[in-house]
Design a protein around this motif. Structure first.
Motif, short mmCIF file in Angstrom:
data_model
loop_
_atom_site.label_atom_id
_atom_site.label_comp_id
_atom_site.label_asym_id
_atom_site.label_seq_id
_atom_site.Cartn_x
_atom_site.Cartn_y
_atom_site.Cartn_z
N THR A 27 22.72 18.03 9.74
CA THR A 27 21.60 17.24 9.26
C THR A 27 22.02 15.78 9.16
O THR A 27 23.10 15.48 8.66
CB THR A 27 21.13 17.73 7.87
N PRO A 35 15.39 13.34 6.17
CA PRO A 35 16.35 14.07 6.98
C PRO A 35 15.85 14.35 8.39
O PRO A 35 14.63 14.38 8.63
CB PRO A 35 16.51 15.38 6.20
N THR A 37 17.09 16.87 11.98
CA THR A 37 18.02 17.84 12.54
C THR A 37 17.86 17.88 14.06
O THR A 37 16.94 17.29 14.62
CB THR A 37 17.75 19.25 11.99
N THR A 87 10.93 19.08 7.30
CA THR A 87 12.35 19.25 7.64
C THR A 87 13.14 19.75 6.43
O THR A 87 14.08 20.54 6.58
CB THR A 87 12.94 17.93 8.17
N LYS A 88 12.77 19.30 5.24
CA LYS A 88 13.46 19.78 4.03
C LYS A 88 13.28 21.29 3.87
O LYS A 88 14.20 22.00 3.44
CB LYS A 88 12.94 19.06 2.79
N ILE A 91 15.55 22.99 6.41
CA ILE A 91 16.95 22.98 5.97
C ILE A 91 17.19 24.03 4.89
O ILE A 91 18.24 24.70 4.88
CB ILE A 91 17.32 21.57 5.46
#
Length: 269
Positions: A27, A35, A37, A87-88, A91
């Motif tokens: 990340t 963030p 990826t 995205t969080k 993750i």
């Protein structure tokens, strides 16, 4: 173009995400502190040429490209693309992330696809074809089921962000009788409103147009509406804003029942 064509591209992007989802991945942090990826990057890289081939005349505004300094041209037709919204959530591996593709014409989202690859569900809608939900198995779209936003009941179900909740949002909701509050990630919140599982989704925090356009298109196709806090429809393709950067949204509210938005506009007036 048809929803089937946009849906096929979203499914292809989702396949790229799932290839990474079950593996160990790195990340990074972008300039805006959000963030990113390899899944975000690879999904966008796969979908952009497919969208360009589908409609070469439509300008593509994609999150990672814009973050990297690729400034799109002004245009009345745009594809707004968020390759991995949430995205969080990706993750943390909770499944609440989506692939978002929207077609915008003259500031209005007229078609959109929201695909949650880890959940195996896709929502889509357009002004011409209405809105639907379908399950996805092994990358194949199942039977379409039409969805319609519901009329507001006496006590509302509100939905809000899993990762970006705020006291300001809680205070704003006190103007309504709220029976229940549901927390979900990414653009799935729009989809809950569109399919009749929730009535209102206020977002009194920072978002960009690619975060919201696809879900907005699905909700509008299902009979709902997304407005600014003064009750005006949320617009897209916003450039050279005096108070913010290109493509940034103001605070907004998604309503299942447009009558609630009319009341908001009257209160603001």
């Amino acid at each position: 173009m048809t929803l089937s064509e946009l849906t096929a591209i979203a499914l292809t992007g989702g396949d790229e995400i799932l290839k990474i989802y079950g593996t160990s991945f790195d990340t990074a942090t972008k300039a805006d502190s959000s963030p990113v990826t390899q899944a975000d990057i690879r999904c966008e890289a796969v979908m952009k040429p497919l969208l360009a081939g589908l409609a070469p005349q439509v300008v593509i505004v994609a999150e990672e490209a814009v973050s990297g300094g690729e400034i799109p041209a002004d245009a009345r037709q745009l594809f707004l693309v968020d390759p991995l919204d949430g995205t969080k959530e990706f993750i943390s591996r909770n499944g609440d992330f989506t692939v978002n593709i929207a077609l915008v014409e003259d500031g209005v989202p007229v078609a959109g696809v929201v695909y949650a690859p880890a959940i195996g569900t896709l929502w889509a809608g357009s002004t011409e074809e209405g809105a639907f939900r379908a399950e996805v198995k092994d990358g194949v779209l199942g039977e379409r089921r039409a969805i319609v936003a519901r009329s507001a009941p006496d006590s509302l179900v509100a939905v809000g962000s899993r990762s970006h909740g705020s006291a300001e949002t809680e205070a704003w909701l006190k103007r309504y009788e709220v029976e229940r509050f549901v927390s979900r990630g990414s653009s799935l919140k729009f989809c809950l409103v569109a399919e009749g599982e929730a009535d209102v989704y206020p977002r009194l925090g920072r978002t960009m147009e690619w975060d919201t356009a696809a879900g907005d298109a699905v909700l509008r196709a299902a009979g709902g509406i997304v407005t600014t806090l003064d009750g005006q429809p949320l617009r897209y393709g916003k450039r050279r804003q005096a108070s913010d950067v290109d493509f940034a949204n103001p605070h907004f509210v998604a309503f299942a029942d447009p009558r609630l938005a009319m009341k908001l506009a009257q209160d603001a007036g």
